[in-house]
Every structure is written in C-alpha cells, then in structure tokens.
Design a protein around this motif. Sequence first.
Motif, mmCIF file in Angstrom:
data_model
loop_
_atom_site.group_PDB
_atom_site.id
_atom_site.type_symbol
_atom_site.label_atom_id
_atom_site.label_comp_id
_atom_site.label_asym_id
_atom_site.label_seq_id
_atom_site.Cartn_x
_atom_site.Cartn_y
_atom_site.Cartn_z
ATOM 1 N N VAL A 1 55.073 47.441 40.222
ATOM 2 C CA VAL A 1 54.322 46.232 40.568
ATOM 3 C C VAL A 1 54.313 46.069 42.081
ATOM 4 C CG1 VAL A 1 54.163 43.745 40.318
ATOM 5 C CG2 VAL A 1 54.965 45.133 38.404
ATOM 6 N N ILE A 2 53.102 45.987 42.634
ATOM 7 C CA ILE A 2 52.960 45.685 44.060
ATOM 8 C C ILE A 2 52.512 44.236 44.158
ATOM 9 C CG2 ILE A 2 51.662 46.187 46.153
ATOM 10 C CD1 ILE A 2 51.229 48.974 45.128
ATOM 11 N N SER A 3 53.176 43.452 44.976
ATOM 12 C CA SER A 3 52.735 42.068 45.108
ATOM 13 C C SER A 3 53.198 41.506 46.429
ATOM 14 C CB SER A 3 53.267 41.226 43.957
ATOM 15 O OG SER A 3 52.844 39.892 44.110
ATOM 16 N N HIS A 4 52.382 40.585 46.959
ATOM 17 C CA HIS A 4 52.818 39.837 48.130
ATOM 18 C C HIS A 4 53.598 38.603 47.708
ATOM 19 C CE1 HIS A 4 50.933 42.180 51.174
ATOM 20 N NE2 HIS A 4 49.760 42.121 50.585
ATOM 21 N N LYS A 5 53.577 38.308 46.415
ATOM 22 C CA LYS A 5 54.290 37.129 45.931
ATOM 23 C C LYS A 5 55.713 37.544 45.583
ATOM 24 C CE LYS A 5 49.986 35.203 44.207
ATOM 25 N NZ LYS A 5 49.139 34.980 43.029
ATOM 26 N N VAL B 1 61.127 48.723 49.464
ATOM 27 C CA VAL B 1 60.390 48.129 50.577
ATOM 28 C C VAL B 1 59.794 49.239 51.429
ATOM 29 C CG1 VAL B 1 60.519 46.601 52.577
ATOM 30 C CG2 VAL B 1 61.977 46.188 50.587
ATOM 31 N N MET B 2 58.521 49.118 51.729
ATOM 32 C CA MET B 2 57.861 50.116 52.576
ATOM 33 C C MET B 2 57.444 49.504 53.899
ATOM 34 S SD MET B 2 55.472 52.440 50.130
ATOM 35 C CE MET B 2 55.139 53.612 51.447
ATOM 36 N N LYS B 3 57.419 50.355 54.917
ATOM 37 C CA LYS B 3 56.965 49.917 56.234
ATOM 38 C C LYS B 3 56.486 51.159 56.983
ATOM 39 C CE LYS B 3 58.537 47.233 60.190
ATOM 40 N NZ LYS B 3 59.712 46.687 60.878
ATOM 41 N N VAL C 1 52.495 52.298 34.223
ATOM 42 C CA VAL C 1 51.348 51.504 34.638
ATOM 43 C C VAL C 1 51.625 50.934 36.021
ATOM 44 C CG1 VAL C 1 49.914 49.506 34.163
ATOM 45 C CG2 VAL C 1 50.666 50.966 32.286
ATOM 46 N N ILE C 2 50.719 51.211 36.939
ATOM 47 C CA ILE C 2 50.849 50.708 38.307
ATOM 48 C C ILE C 2 49.979 49.463 38.431
ATOM 49 C CG2 ILE C 2 50.437 51.217 40.729
ATOM 50 C CD1 ILE C 2 50.555 54.255 39.816
ATOM 51 N N LEU C 3 50.582 48.361 38.840
ATOM 52 C CA LEU C 3 49.836 47.115 38.979
ATOM 53 C C LEU C 3 49.806 46.754 40.465
ATOM 54 C CD1 LEU C 3 51.679 45.416 36.030
ATOM 55 C CD2 LEU C 3 49.276 46.036 35.981
ATOM 56 N N ASP C 4 48.641 46.945 41.094
ATOM 57 C CA ASP C 4 48.508 46.693 42.525
ATOM 58 C C ASP C 4 47.959 45.278 42.703
ATOM 59 O OD1 ASP C 4 48.139 46.780 45.225
ATOM 60 O OD2 ASP C 4 46.965 48.618 45.252
ATOM 61 N N GLU C 5 48.777 44.347 43.172
ATOM 62 C CA GLU C 5 48.397 42.935 43.306
ATOM 63 C C GLU C 5 47.760 42.418 42.022
ATOM 64 O OE1 GLU C 5 48.870 40.733 45.631
ATOM 65 O OE2 GLU C 5 49.800 42.034 47.101
ATOM 66 N N PRO C 6 48.453 42.540 40.903
ATOM 67 C CA PRO C 6 47.790 42.254 39.631
ATOM 68 C C PRO C 6 47.438 40.785 39.461
ATOM 69 C CG PRO C 6 50.130 42.533 39.276
ATOM 70 C CD PRO C 6 49.872 42.876 40.717
ATOM 71 N N LEU D 1 59.550 48.701 38.570
ATOM 72 C CA LEU D 1 59.832 48.858 39.989
ATOM 73 C C LEU D 1 58.947 47.926 40.804
ATOM 74 C CD1 LEU D 1 61.276 50.723 42.121
ATOM 75 C CD2 LEU D 1 59.143 51.998 42.165
ATOM 76 N N GLY D 2 59.574 47.146 41.668
ATOM 77 C CA GLY D 2 58.790 46.292 42.563
ATOM 78 C C GLY D 2 58.589 46.997 43.893
ATOM 79 N N LEU D 3 57.354 46.955 44.415
ATOM 80 C CA LEU D 3 57.072 47.636 45.673
ATOM 81 C C LEU D 3 56.486 46.599 46.627
ATOM 82 C CD1 LEU D 3 56.993 50.371 47.109
ATOM 83 C CD2 LEU D 3 54.748 50.757 46.118
ATOM 84 N N VAL D 4 57.163 46.394 47.751
ATOM 85 C CA VAL D 4 56.668 45.399 48.697
ATOM 86 C C VAL D 4 56.534 45.996 50.086
ATOM 87 C CG1 VAL D 4 57.640 43.437 47.443
ATOM 88 C CG2 VAL D 4 58.981 44.561 49.219
ATOM 89 N N GLY D 5 55.799 45.303 50.920
ATOM 90 C CA GLY D 5 55.556 45.754 52.290
ATOM 91 C C GLY D 5 54.292 45.096 52.787
ATOM 92 N N HIS D 6 54.125 45.081 54.098
ATOM 93 C CA HIS D 6 52.936 44.455 54.662
ATOM 94 C C HIS D 6 51.713 45.293 54.380
ATOM 95 C CE1 HIS D 6 54.960 41.267 56.503
ATOM 96 N NE2 HIS D 6 55.739 42.038 57.234
ATOM 97 N N ASN D 7 50.550 44.691 54.633
ATOM 98 C CA ASN D 7 49.325 45.474 54.540
ATOM 99 C C ASN D 7 49.413 46.610 55.538
ATOM 100 O OD1 ASN D 7 48.166 43.828 52.628
ATOM 101 N ND2 ASN D 7 47.329 42.448 54.169
ATOM 102 N N GLY D 8 49.020 47.795 55.071
ATOM 103 C CA GLY D 8 49.082 48.941 55.960
ATOM 104 C C GLY D 8 50.438 49.618 55.961
#
Lengths: 316, 312, 497
Positions: free
Chosen positions: C220-224, C237-239, C187-192, C53-60
């Motif tokens: 997987v959380i990533s800004h990329k 996508v979170m906001k 396994v949760i990968l936060d900005e791995p 699972l890909g998880l994206v969103g801005h900081n905060g």
Amino acid sequence: MTNIRNRLGSLPWVWSFVGAFATWLVTLVVSAGQGGGQVLTAALTFSAFTVLVSLGQMLVITSGPGNVDLSIPSVIALSSAVSMLVMNEQGAMIVPGILAAVAAGAAVGLANYGLIRVLRIPPIIATLSSSLITTSVAITIGRGLKIKPPDAFANLVTGKIAGVPLLAILALLAAIAIAIVLERTVYGRTVSAIGQSRRVARLADLRVEWTRLLTYVASAGLAGLTGALIAGFAGGNSLDQGEEYLLLTIAVVVIGGTSVAGGRASVPGIWGAALFMFLIVTMLNASGIPPGLRMLFTGLIIIAVIAIGGGEKALR
Amino acid sequence: MSRQALFATAERLLPAITLGLLLAAIFTEQPRAMSYFGLNLLLSLAIPIMFATLAQMMIIAINDLDLSIGSYVSLVACIGSTLLTSQPWLGALALVCGIALYAAVGALIEWRRLPSIVVTLGLSFVWLGLAVTLLPTPGGKAPAWLSGSMRAQPAFAPLPIYFAAVLSLVGWLVVSRSSFGVILRGAGGNARSVARAGWSLLGIRMAVYGMAGLLGTISGLCLLGLTTSGDANLASRYTLVSIASVILGGGSFIGGRVFPVGAVLGAMTLTLAASFLTFMRINADWQIGAQGFILVAVLALRAMLSRGREAA
Amino acid sequence: MNPGSLAPAERTRPAAPARGSEVFVDLRGVSRNFGAVQALRPIDFQVLRGECLGLVGHNGAGKSTLMNVLSGTLNASAGTITVNGADLSGRYDVRVAHHAGVRCVFQELSLCPNLTIAENARIAHPALRGIGWRKRAAALMQGALDQVFPGHGFGMGDVVGEMPIGRRQMVEIARAFTETEDEARLVILDEPTSSLDQGAADQLIAAARRFAAGGRSTVVISHKINEILAVADRVVVMKDGTIIDDRPRAAWTRDSIVEAMGHAAERIRTTRVTTATADTVVEVPSSGSGSLAFRAAKGEIVGLAGLAGHGQTDTLLAIQSRAGGAKVSGEVALVPGDRVVDGVFPLWSIERNISARWLPDLTQGGLIRLGSERRKAQEWGARLALKTPDIRDPILSLSGGNQQKALFARALGSPATVILMDDPMRGVDIGTKQDVYAMIAKEADMGRTFLWYTTEMDELYYCDRVYVFHYGRIVKELVAAEISEDAVLRASFEEHA
C-alpha cells in the motif's frame, strides 16, 4: 545533441520547408534547370490560395481533437458565385463583392458552429451536413452564371510587385497576422487552450464557446475571401473551384506541423507545406509521369512525410 | 420505466425509427415501392454502403478515422472488373494484398503514433492512383458469378434485407458481444490501460485495419456486382457517407462507442434519403442539400432526446 | 475467483509472520533510469507472503517507479526479479507479472470508461473468453466487489464512465482482486483511497488485512500516514530513489514516519485565528428540504467536508458559473484537484499554465504583454516555492506537487477575490502542502475568501467554518471550535431525514 533534437522537434514546420526546397531542386534537375523561376512564381501564386484557406483550417484543427472544417469547398463554390454576382463586372463593386463573399462564408461558419453547439454533434458531421446544404445553395445561384470579374479585380489578383505575386504578399500578411493572433491575443491563446482541453479551459474561466464560434467563422470567412480571389483569378466562378481544398487543407495543416490532436498550431508550416504540396505535383508533371502514378506518388509522399517528420509523441 | 429510461430507449431506437419514417414517407408517396421489387430497387445500393460503413466503424471504434475507404472501394471495383475477370488468381491475389496493405497501414499508424486522418488521406491518393493506373477510363466487366449473385432473388425478402439482417447480427456479435470486441472497444476507450493489461495495441490496430480492409473489399465487390463495370471514382462519396452513417447509427468519434446495428441502419437511411428525394420530385439542384437537411433533422432529434433524458 | 482469498480471517493479524516468512517477491539490485535521471537507484526489495507492506515517501521518491517495475509496466534497467521462487528477469512484463499473480491499482484510473464493469474484467483477464464469458466476468466482479466493498450497490452492466470518480476507483480496486486461471497473490495499491470516502477506505483496509491473512500480500502506497499505520505489517520509507528505512509496524509511530520521510513534525495543531469579516461575498440558497444555505464572508476560509463526491464539487462549480441561485460578489477563480482532467494544459510551459487565468488583465490594446506575463508568472512561482530550473519548461516536466503549485499560482495571481479549491491536495507530498497552507492563510488575511473542499480531515483545521455535505445537501455547519474529525464523521454518517 539531444538539445538540438529537441529544438528541431519543437519546430516541426522546418521539415515542410526542407521538403519544399528539395522538391524544387529535383524539379530543376528534371527540367535541366529550365524555368526554375516560373515554377517558383506559379508555386507562390497557387500556394497563396492554399495558405489562405489552410490558415482557417489550422485554427479549426487547433481548437481540439476531431475539429475539422469540411465545408471549405462548398464555401468557396458559394462565395465565388456570390462575389461575381455582386461585382457584376463593375469595377466600383469590387470591395462590396469581396465583402459579400466573406460574409457568405462567415454565415456558413456561424451555421457550422450553431449545428455543433445546438445539436451537440461532432464538427466533422456538422460541417459535412452544412456543406451539403451550402453546395445546393451554390448550385442554385451559380448555375449557368457567366459573369466575368471586373478587369481591375482580375489585374489585381494576377498582379506582381517586383516579380512577387500580390496574392502571395496578401497570404504572407495574413499568415503573419494569424501568428500574432495566436501568440499574443486572448483569443489565440484560448484556441490553443481549448484544443488541449475544453474542460480545463472552462475551469480557467476562458471564453470557450465564444472562441469556438470565432474559429468557425474565421475559417469559413477565409474560405469566402479565397473564393472571391479564385473567381477573380480564374476569370469567373465555377462550382468545382473549391473541391481540391477539402483534402489539401488538412494535408497542408498537418504536414506543416500543427497537431491533429489540437492545441498546437504552426503558422510557418502552412506556407512550407503549401509550397511542398504544389511542388510535388509540378515535379511529377515535369518528370512526365502518368496521372495514376502521379497520384500514387503524391499519396506515398504524404505518408512518408508524416511518418518521418510528424510522429506525434504519445500525448494521451 | 422512468422517463429517463424512456428517453434513453428512444435514443437507442432512433436509427430504426428514422429508417421506418423514411420508408413510410416513400410508401405513402409511391405505394408501388412497397413490394419485393420496389424494396430491392430502393435498397440494393445500400449493400456496399453497409459494408463500407462497418469498415469505417471498426476504425472509428479505436478513435481513428479512415478517409481512404471510398477510394479503396473504388480500387476494389477496378481490380474486380479487370484482373479478377481476366486472371482470377492474380485478381484474388491483388485483393488479398490490398487487405494486407490495410493491416500494414494500421501497424504503421501504431508504430509511429501517426494521426490516422493524415495517413489515410495520403492512402486515398495511393488507392486512387492505383485505380486510375489499372483502369484509366470507366469500363471493364464484372466476373459473371459476381453480377449473377448480386441479382439473386431469395425467398420471402429481397437480397438487401438479408444482407442487412446478417450484417447487423454478425456485427453485433463480433463488436458488441464477443470478448474480442471488448478489447477492441476498450482500446478505443482507454488504450493505455488496455496496453497495460498486456494486450498488444499493434496487434489490435492491425486486426482492426485488416478487418476494415476485408469489409472494404467485400463492399467493392458488391458494388461491382451491382454496377457490373468499374470506375476509379465509383465510390468516392463512400468516405463521407460511411462516416455519416456511423454517426447516424449512434456512434461517436472518440471513446470506443460504436453500434454495429445502428451503423447498418444508418447506411440504409442515407441510401434511402437519395431515393426519397426522387420520389418527392424535389428540384435536382436541391438533392444534395436535402440529404444535409435529413442528416441535420435526425441529429436534432437525437439532441432533443438526449436533453430530455438529462432533464428527466 | 478463489473463494478463500478474501474470506474473513478467524484471527487478527499474526504477531510474527509465522508461515508467511517465505519471500514472495524478491528484487535484487533493481534500478531504473530515464535518460540521465536515475529514478531508482539499485535497491533490494522483498515482499513476504501474507504480508501487508506500507510504502511511503514524498512525490518523486521513486515509489511509483518501483511499483511500475514490480508490476511489469516499466522494465528495470538492471537487477533481477524473482517472483514465487522463479527468476523472471529479462522477460518480465505485464502479462508475466499478471500470470505470476502480481496486480497493480494505479493512481490514475485505468478502466475503460466506455465499457461496463464486467467488460472491464475481461480487459484484465485473457482467460475470460469463449461461450459464456460475459456471465463469468459478471460473477467475478460481483464476487470481488461483494468481498471488498460489501453493500456497494453496483450493477455489473453499469457503464464505468457514467459513475463518479470514487465509485470508479472502487471498481478498479475490486478488479485487482479478481482471479481466473491467474491468481491474485500480490496486489499493489498506489494511493488507493485518494478518491474514496472514509467508509469505503475503511472497507478497503479491512479487505487488505483479510487478504494478507489468507497468505496473500499487498503493498500500500499512501500519503495518509494513519492509513499506513492501520494496514501495514511493515513500513518501508523511500527517498531519492532508494530505500532509507525499513522496519516492522510496531517500531513506527506517526511522527517517526514523517521524520524518516525527511520532514519535521507534520503540523502543529493550532486553532486558526480567523480573518473573516462581516461582508458576505458568497451566498448559495438551500438546495431543498433539510439543506442549509451556504455563505462565506470576505477573508474567511470555509471548508466543504463530508464523504467524497457528495456534492461539494458541484457546489463549487455552481458558484463559479453562478448557477443554481448562487450570488457572488467579485471575481472567482478555481484551483482544480484532478490535475490531468481539470487542471493542466499539457502542451504548454509552466509560465503559460500559470498565466492562463490572467490573460485579460495582461492585455493592452488587444495584445498580451509578454514581458509582464513572464515577470508575474516568475513572481508567483517564487512565492509558492515552485521548483523548476526555468519557468519556460513544459508543465509536464514538473512533479505532481509542483504542477499543483502552478495551478495555485494560476488562481492566486488572478484578480479573483474568491478562490475555490476542489480537493487540491490529492496525491501531493507534505512539503508542498505546508507551503500552500501558509500561502492560503496569508491570502485570507489580505481579504481573500477561500472555499475549500477537502477529503483530508487534517485540512479542515485550517478553516474558519465547515459545511458538511451528505448526498448533495448541506447537513451541518461547524464553526472553528466545533471542528473535529469526530464531528464531521458523525454528520457524514448520520441518517438525515
């Protein structure tokens, strides 16, 4: 509500004054209102010594976790002997005597920094090592020394203006000066910066090593000054004049709200805690408690104060 | 191997090398010291210091500092020379209470996130006050079994050597090798991640302080066995000596870097340093100072070695 | 270690989650407040077996809060947590999560630097105890590292603190995949990959795919965004503390993800019009055979590229301290990338953090002028669109991106003419990046020189020239038109004699 709590949280030194005041009140009650004024005068005088040395200790502790000056007692022993030797009971030599005492302290401070820097050892170990050597020097030059302070000097350090001890005024001025230095000079800001992180400070182009050097010199220099004043006050030097200040300065600095982890200094707290520590002993004395229990209570009160008022928020 | 490895090895061996050099100097000056009884005499006072040093090391391993260990050791000696002799059960109970108090202080420090330096500073007054109350003037008498066992003369090597060997081995196994030691040092290296992995920092800190209390208790009993009478200020120097010994042994104040074997050797070195001065017939005024010089010399050597390693 | 868990899959990713359609983690109505702030609104969140699972969103946006709840480091304020069919609400913590197979690799490194690789495994696994635990711990970590990062070259007795940050992160990631009596099922990968070089990042993506193919799950959380698209089966996508979009991978494109996160097209790729002049302001001589000399001109933006940790930061620090023969004319200021370790004074206000680099210039007669300090800090905060109610608030009250803006203000507000940037956009949201990119271009136009180390390919397009680093040497110089992901990668992975 949370706002007020935050405000108080950011002014940790308030507690030390609250403690000092409460202790004074208890003393008054115990002694049935007798001699409250004398107690206050004595407290101001003796706290003045404590404040002067603790200001230096505060700078050192603020400059980073693990920074403590353990050489203060040995510097006091050395500088009180040096000042008496230089003054040699002559009124004209008072100023040179004081300067010599400060210089002796500053020299030890320089050595402390040199050991920390060159040998890359923790400040506790560096100042411990140098205090051992300084103590030996003090023993060598101070043994059997029976020089009295010049009368003018003795009168000066025991003098009062409008009932306020001159020493207390001096210590107050010193405290104000240090507060200004910390808030409004590059040196003072850098002390706080390197206390939070030396690496960050270096990367922000602050003068890390110069600041550390000044800090250790300032601490030992203030101890040197205090040594001369104590010798003048006590009618001569002796080797154990500084002994109590090892643990006392650390206790005063921390109870006053300065962060042991470094980076945050609290100048008013130094005064509050110094008065508090003196008044505790006075209070217990006045209550006629035997020495053993007195120490026990002093210890418990230190722990209680830090446990109630000084809990560090988790920084790391 | 490489020069870098060579320097690293020298750095690790430095506590042992220092001790060896000091012994060699003493033996050269005073060949009679090189005997069973000579060594016993030289090193017997190191036994309580070794225990106090390991107690300090446990605390330093989790980034704390114990400024009360010296007065605690004195207090134990006072309990031992009074209660333990007259009312053994009460004395034993008092000692157990002391260890429990140590653990409780660890809990308090963790619970309120207090600076250990200040808490143990206050604690040192508490121990001293208790000791003075219990034994206002030096005196009392050690239980016979205690002074007897400290006078033991085992085969092959004098008692202090056995103590040093056993303490080094046990310390190494528990702190450097065991799975418990890893958690302990991990809490010193990165407490947050250890907590995040589900370990209780409260439990760790209580265990560490409890163990320090236990080691301090043994230190006090050994010291009493040697001196046979108590004094509220008997071990006041142990606080700083134990800190210096841990550092001499290669430990650091922060980051969970501690070395039990080095700490034991450091304790022996500092004990010998005092005797060394006597042998060298140095003016008594300079005895304290010369200890400082030895400390500086060893640390200078270590700094040179670590610079050499970085340059290589 | 379960030998099957990371074994290469015989087939590529499942077209439809055939056997994996059962839910492994099921959060219902989970929320989390910090005081009055609702970091996480009541949300439902599921992770299926065998799903990446890909998880994206801005900081905060609440991603990290959600993952902290999922991994047991934060308690949920409300809601139920069901893992593997068992309702664990109310007694869910790190230990329970670990036992249920939920692991998290956090953004900030959570290894103990004083311990060895094997000893760090012990921290995570209560079962590693008793006789022979060291051997078992070493074998466990060796196995995991071999699987995730083949050819890693670690020794299990290596002390973590002596490794560069990228290598440490590899150990940290591998540790999350280790199994004792507690299996690794999610396994949760936060900005791995924030500190990993491209090679290791690719290895990790492949490993995550194999892991999913073995019936296990990853988040997987990533800004990329490219990374998310490469690895995920489903993208959430979170906001503002809630989930605003949730679709299978096939339904997403790069642009649609960026759009869903709340920003228009991520960037328009224009070639930069250079503002470089002829005066050289920085020169670093060649560091040895095969290495190029480094130079930068007034008004130029020079990129330092290559795999992470190949000497770019060292070069910047040498320039700052004028070591290693570096010749610099004019003052230098650094923008650190690792905010916690290199950048922020945590006890200070935003204002003091900003002004730290300017103090000598604010001083008159030995005293700092507090008024001009405040004015200047406010001015720079405004120019960088730093979002805060009051500049006197603690720096730690800011989000990571805004803290980074404060660090930019610290450098840009100083009189320095050469600005060094040490991969400053690590873990920063796209909005902040756009603000800062614009500021950099403007300042370069006004004659400042920027030396920009970056691990994000896209950022190299903002440079006039790029030096590619490889094992501490500069192996390639690319001028504007030559700059491309392909060219940089080729230079980074070539065998250089």
